[in-house]
Write an enzyme that holds these catalytic residues in place. Structure first.
Site, PDB file in Angstrom:
ATOM      1  N   ASP A   1      -0.039   5.117   0.827  1.00  0.00           N
ATOM      2  CA  ASP A   1      -0.436   6.047   1.726  1.00  0.00           C
ATOM      3  C   ASP A   1      -0.438   5.362   3.299  1.00  0.00           C
ATOM      4  O   ASP A   1      -1.401   4.352   3.580  1.00  0.00           O
ATOM      5  CB  ASP A   1      -1.770   6.824   1.469  1.00  0.00           C
ATOM      6  CG  ASP A   1      -1.652   7.757   0.509  1.00  0.00           C
ATOM      7  OD1 ASP A   1      -1.082   8.587   0.318  1.00  0.00           O
ATOM      8  OD2 ASP A   1      -2.424   7.089  -0.637  1.00  0.00           O
TER       9      ASP A   1
ATOM     10  N   ASP B   1       0.725  -1.262  -0.071  1.00  0.00           N
ATOM     11  CA  ASP B   1      -0.155   0.114   0.037  1.00  0.00           C
ATOM     12  C   ASP B   1       0.892   1.417   0.061  1.00  0.00           C
ATOM     13  O   ASP B   1       2.090   1.305   0.212  1.00  0.00           O
ATOM     14  CB  ASP B   1      -0.885  -0.072   1.197  1.00  0.00           C
ATOM     15  CG  ASP B   1      -1.747   1.169   1.462  1.00  0.00           C
ATOM     16  OD1 ASP B   1      -2.347   1.704   0.538  1.00  0.00           O
ATOM     17  OD2 ASP B   1      -1.564   1.829   2.519  1.00  0.00           O
TER      18      ASP B   1
END
Length: 220
Positions: free
Chosen positions: A13, A11
């Site tokens: 953020d 991922d």
């Protein structure tokens, strides 16, 4: 504790990049625009595609209004860079993967303009493979993003390890059949017992090449 895998799915953020100041600033502006409190927005949006969040908070809006708002927010988030920073250990971990020639990808709910800006501004090495909001039809927590990430690496989901911070992304990785490392996940997170490894920071792990695989080991 150790994990053995052949590919890494990150991922962006909250996992590789600290974008929280930008995200909260931009979504607060969205909240002012549509009359929703910042707290209500922050309790919902993390880990989910922006278009889904906009639809959630604008349930009676027309498709044109949704599209116009999405474009406005995308432009805002892709040009706001003050406060962006790489999270501890992120760059060193990816550089080690590159040195080992281990495949990896970034799997984000953000769009290309937003994700590429945050990756480049913070100095995160550019991946060969991206999964962004434009790549999928169903976003996290649906498993589609991480299933596509594994496919792009040419690996089975079981041979991939997902690094995630948000519950929506953790569920996406688990339901895709990947191994999951949760980075500073909330203590109250449901399905916590299904997560393979929980760490406070990417600095907490080390990796070693072992034949065609990689061993991930917690430093404690």
């Amino acid at each position: 504790m150790t994990i053995t895998c052949k590919g890494f799915l990150f991922d962006l953020d909250g996992t590789l990049v600290d974008s929280l100041p930008v995200v909260e600033r931009c979504w607060a502006m969205f909240g002012e625009r549509v009359g929703v409190s910042a707290k209500e927005i922050n309790d919902y949006i993390h880990g989910k595609p922006a278009i889904e969040s906009i639809r959630h908070f604008m349930p009676t809006a027309s498709e044109q209004e949704i599209t116009d708002t999405f474009k406005w927010l995308e432009n805002l988030e892709s040009t706001q860079i003050e406060g962006l920073a790489p999270l501890p250990g992120a760059i060193a971990l990816i550089e080690r993967l590159n040195n080992f020639d281990i495949p990896w990808a970034i799997v984000t709910s953000g769009t290309v303009p937003i994700a590429s800006t945050r990756q480049s501004v913070t100095g995160i090495p550019e991946p060969k493979h991206w999964v962004t909001a434009e790549s999928i039809t169903r976003g996290k927590p649906n498993p589609e993003p991480y299933l596509l990430g594994a496919k792009k690496l040419g690996l089975s989901p079981q041979d991939c390890v997902v690094f995630e911070d948000a519950p929506a992304g953790i569920y996406s990785g688990l339901d895709a059949g990947c191994q999951v490392v949760a980075v500073h996940a909330p203590l109250s997170l449901p399905r916590r017992n299904e997560i393979d490894l929980i760490i406070d920071s990417l600095k907490d792990i080390d990796i070693f090449k072992e034949n065609e695989s990689v061993v991930i080991k917690h430093k404690r």
